[in-house]
Enzyme design. Structure first.
Site, PDB file in Angstrom:
ATOM      1  N   CYS A  46      -7.224   2.249  -6.272  1.00 14.35           N
ATOM      2  CA  CYS A  46      -7.605   2.237  -4.846  1.00 14.35           C
ATOM      3  C   CYS A  46      -9.034   1.753  -4.668  1.00 14.35           C
ATOM      4  CB  CYS A  46      -7.491   3.639  -4.247  1.00 14.35           C
ATOM      5  SG  CYS A  46      -5.838   4.311  -4.279  1.00 14.35           S
TER       6      CYS A  46
HETATM    7  C1  BEZ Z   1      -5.239   4.698  -8.454  1.00 13.36           C
HETATM    8  O1  BEZ Z   1      -5.530   4.351  -7.328  1.00 13.36           O
HETATM    9  O2  BEZ Z   1      -5.866   4.334  -9.433  1.00 13.36           O
HETATM   10  C2  BEZ Z   1      -4.043   5.585  -8.693  1.00 13.36           C
HETATM   11  C3  BEZ Z   1      -3.712   6.538  -7.753  1.00 13.36           C
HETATM   12  C4  BEZ Z   1      -2.643   7.374  -8.001  1.00 13.36           C
HETATM   13  C5  BEZ Z   1      -1.898   7.209  -9.152  1.00 13.36           C
HETATM   14  C6  BEZ Z   1      -2.229   6.213 -10.070  1.00 13.36           C
HETATM   15  C7  BEZ Z   1      -3.318   5.399  -9.832  1.00 13.36           C
END
Ligand code: BEZ
Length: 212
Positions: A46
């Protein structure tokens, strides 16, 4: 739980955001919009997505598309996270992130897919036209970051096909030949498209991108 399908009216909502109280329809005005959800604050994928989105804002602006992100954490958390995004992605987040702690908007837009994760949102994308109808929905899992070049490409297609009687073929990008809408007979197409129509098959007619 709402189910939103293409052609439906995008539900309006008021929510808190990293930039304060936020009404979706007021924010969109009479332009296009893109609403994209993130599983959680302070997560690596994200962080890269929001940094990339910020760097692409000028491209969204050029297309008259307002950006808004969403995550199920609170406003204070968002504002702390934005500092990290700005620092690590070398940018400045320049659009609101909805603070959807009570999951009101996530539920309204069906962004929580319980068999994938029963609390966090998946990576949903909604593209909304000026008449507030939903023109495109894409859903990615948490483990796959979105491709913002692809989001701009589909916006180019949506905007072109909204205003011209054409469709865009596989892998099309702005400026490349487009397909004449199947509903238009070839004789009529030749009158409409002054740059010419190539009939490969009666149902497969190409014409140059009418906007270039
Ligand atoms: C991420 O944004 O890195 C992420 C969020 C939830 C699960 C896996 C990755």
């Amino acid at each position: 739980m709402a189910t939103i399908r293409l052609g439906d009216m995008a539900p309006d909502f008021t929510a808190d955001s990293s930039e304060g109280q936020f009404n979706f329809y007021e924010y969109l005005g009479d332009g296009w919009g893109i609403l994209f959800s993130h599983p959680a604050d302070f997560t690596p994928v994200c962080t890269t997505e929001l940094g990339t989105a910020a760097k692409f804002k000028a491209e969204f602006d050029k297309r008259n598309v307002k950006m808004v992100a969403l995550s199920v954490d609170g406003k204070e958390s968002h504002n702390e996270w934005i500092k990290d995004i700005n620092e690590t992605q070398h940018t400045t987040v320049n659009f609101p992130i909805i603070a959807d702690e009570d999951r009101k908007v996530s539920d309204l837009y069906d962004m929580i897919h319980p068999n994938a994760d029963d609390t966090l949102t998946v990576r949903s994308v909604y593209i909304i036209a000026p008449d507030k109808t939903v023109k495109l929905i894409i859903t990615y899992p948490a483990s796959t970051g979105r491709n913002f070049h692809e989001l701009l490409r589909v916006i180019d297609s949506l905007q072109l096909t909204a205003y011209h009687k054409v469709a865009t073929p596989a892998n099309w990008e702005h400026g490349q030949d487009v397909v004449v809408s199947p509903s238009i007979p070839t004789d009529e197409a030749k009158e409409i498209f002054s740059k010419g129509v190539e009939e490969i098959k009666p149902y497969l007619r190409l014409t140059p991108d009418p906007t270039v």
